[in-house]
Design a protein around this motif. Structure first.
Motif, PDB file in Angstrom:
ATOM      1  N   ARG A 203       2.047   3.653  -8.845  1.00  0.00           N
ATOM      2  CA  ARG A 203       2.327   2.894  -7.631  1.00  0.00           C
ATOM      3  C   ARG A 203       3.768   2.395  -7.613  1.00  0.00           C
ATOM      4  O   ARG A 203       4.444   2.441  -6.573  1.00  0.00           O
TER       5      ARG A 203
ATOM      6  N   ASP B 241       0.867  -1.179   0.000  1.00  0.00           N
ATOM      7  CA  ASP B 241       0.000   0.000   0.000  1.00  0.00           C
ATOM      8  C   ASP B 241       0.901   1.226   0.000  1.00  0.00           C
ATOM      9  O   ASP B 241       1.447   1.610   1.031  1.00  0.00           O
ATOM     10  N   THR B 242       1.067   1.824  -1.168  1.00  0.00           N
ATOM     11  CA  THR B 242       2.005   2.947  -1.286  1.00  0.00           C
ATOM     12  C   THR B 242       1.455   4.230  -0.665  1.00  0.00           C
ATOM     13  O   THR B 242       2.167   5.226  -0.597  1.00  0.00           O
ATOM     14  N   ARG B 243       0.196   4.206  -0.199  1.00  0.00           N
ATOM     15  CA  ARG B 243      -0.359   5.379   0.493  1.00  0.00           C
ATOM     16  C   ARG B 243       0.079   5.416   1.948  1.00  0.00           C
ATOM     17  O   ARG B 243      -0.087   6.447   2.622  1.00  0.00           O
ATOM     18  N   THR B 244       0.652   4.313   2.426  1.00  0.00           N
ATOM     19  CA  THR B 244       1.113   4.200   3.808  1.00  0.00           C
ATOM     20  C   THR B 244       2.638   4.232   3.812  1.00  0.00           C
ATOM     21  O   THR B 244       3.267   3.656   2.920  1.00  0.00           O
TER      22      THR B 244
ATOM     23  N   ALA C 156       5.998   5.248  -6.787  1.00  0.00           N
ATOM     24  CA  ALA C 156       5.913   5.596  -5.368  1.00  0.00           C
ATOM     25  C   ALA C 156       6.702   4.605  -4.514  1.00  0.00           C
ATOM     26  O   ALA C 156       7.359   4.999  -3.536  1.00  0.00           O
TER      27      ALA C 156
END
Length: 248
Positions: A94, A43-46, A97
């Protein structure tokens, strides 16, 4: 960074490296523990460290505070397989990131240990490369290498006789159409499985005026359509599992 085209053996090479690193830890337990991770799962948002600690805790049933401590002290060596599978075709958000996160994944002033795999085209399309990484690229097998592998795997003289036209095409024209189609371990595995199930190896041979693109499409359809039925018959000679149900 391990680079290679589809079927070139990137995942197998990453697993071989992981096994050797674990064997090395038997002699010297000071090194980090390698863990194979599908890059798609990240999860590249984390923040990467937070995600990695949570992932390890869930996967191995550990306390997240303990895994967070292992990650913080860089006792884990992430082996991230398949950066090229993280995004839709022609996209790289993604994967980009994740590479940025890995470039910021430090151990003091140095990059922390990490391994990743990716297809070359998708990797070179990224805005940034994995910084200060050793890059290993798997090159396609030539016709002679493919022929030698097939000869080793064939079971008897009958197999050798049936496959002789393909072996000759590989050895006589090691850069030709047949050699290109059998230039990776995955494609060789498909072909060999079909051959050993009494498939017709001559079906792999292009016609005298074959169009390259059309030939590739024909070989893809031939190998992929026959692979599952061939595996079922080879592994289940008593017919407990009909091939059509396995395929569906």
């Amino acid at each position: 960074m391990v680079l290679g085209k589809a079927g070139a053996g990137k995942t197998v090479l990453a697993l071989e490296l992981l096994i050797q690193l674990l064997e090395e830890r038997r002699r010297d337990p000071a090194g980090p523990v390698p863990v194979l991770i599908s890059a798609v799962a990240v999860d590249t948002r984390t923040p990467f460290e937070t995600w990695l600690a949570g992932h390890l805790a869930r996967r191995f049933g550990l306390n997240e505070a303990d895994t967070a401590d292992l990650v913080r002290r860089r006792r884990i060596l992430p082996v991230l397989d398949g950066l090229d599978e993280m995004d839709a075709e022609h996209a790289s958000e993604r994967a980009s990131a994740l590479v940025n996160a890995l470039n910021a994944y430090m151990l003091g002033r140095d990059r922390a240990p990490v391994v990743a795999t990716c297809r070359p085209r998708e990797y070179r399309r990224l805005p940034e490369a994995l910084d200060r990484a050793t890059h290993v690229e798997l090159v396609p097998m030539g016709g002679h290498g493919s022929a030698a592998y097939l000869r080793e795997q064939l079971r008897d003289e009958d197999d050798l006789r049936r496959c002789a036209p393909v072996l000759e095409a590989l050895e006589d024209d090691p850069g030709g159409l047949v050699a290109e189609e059998l230039a990776t371990p995955w494609r060789l595995t498909l072909a060999l499985t079909v051959f050993l199930n009494d498939g017709d190896p001559a079906a792999l041979l292009p016609g005298p005026s074959a169009d390259a693109a059309a030939y590739r499409n024909e070989v893809n359809a031939l190998l992929l359509d026959q692979y599952v039925p061939a595996v079922v018959r080879l592994r289940d000679p008593n017919g407990r599992y009909p091939a059509e149900k396995v395929a569906s």
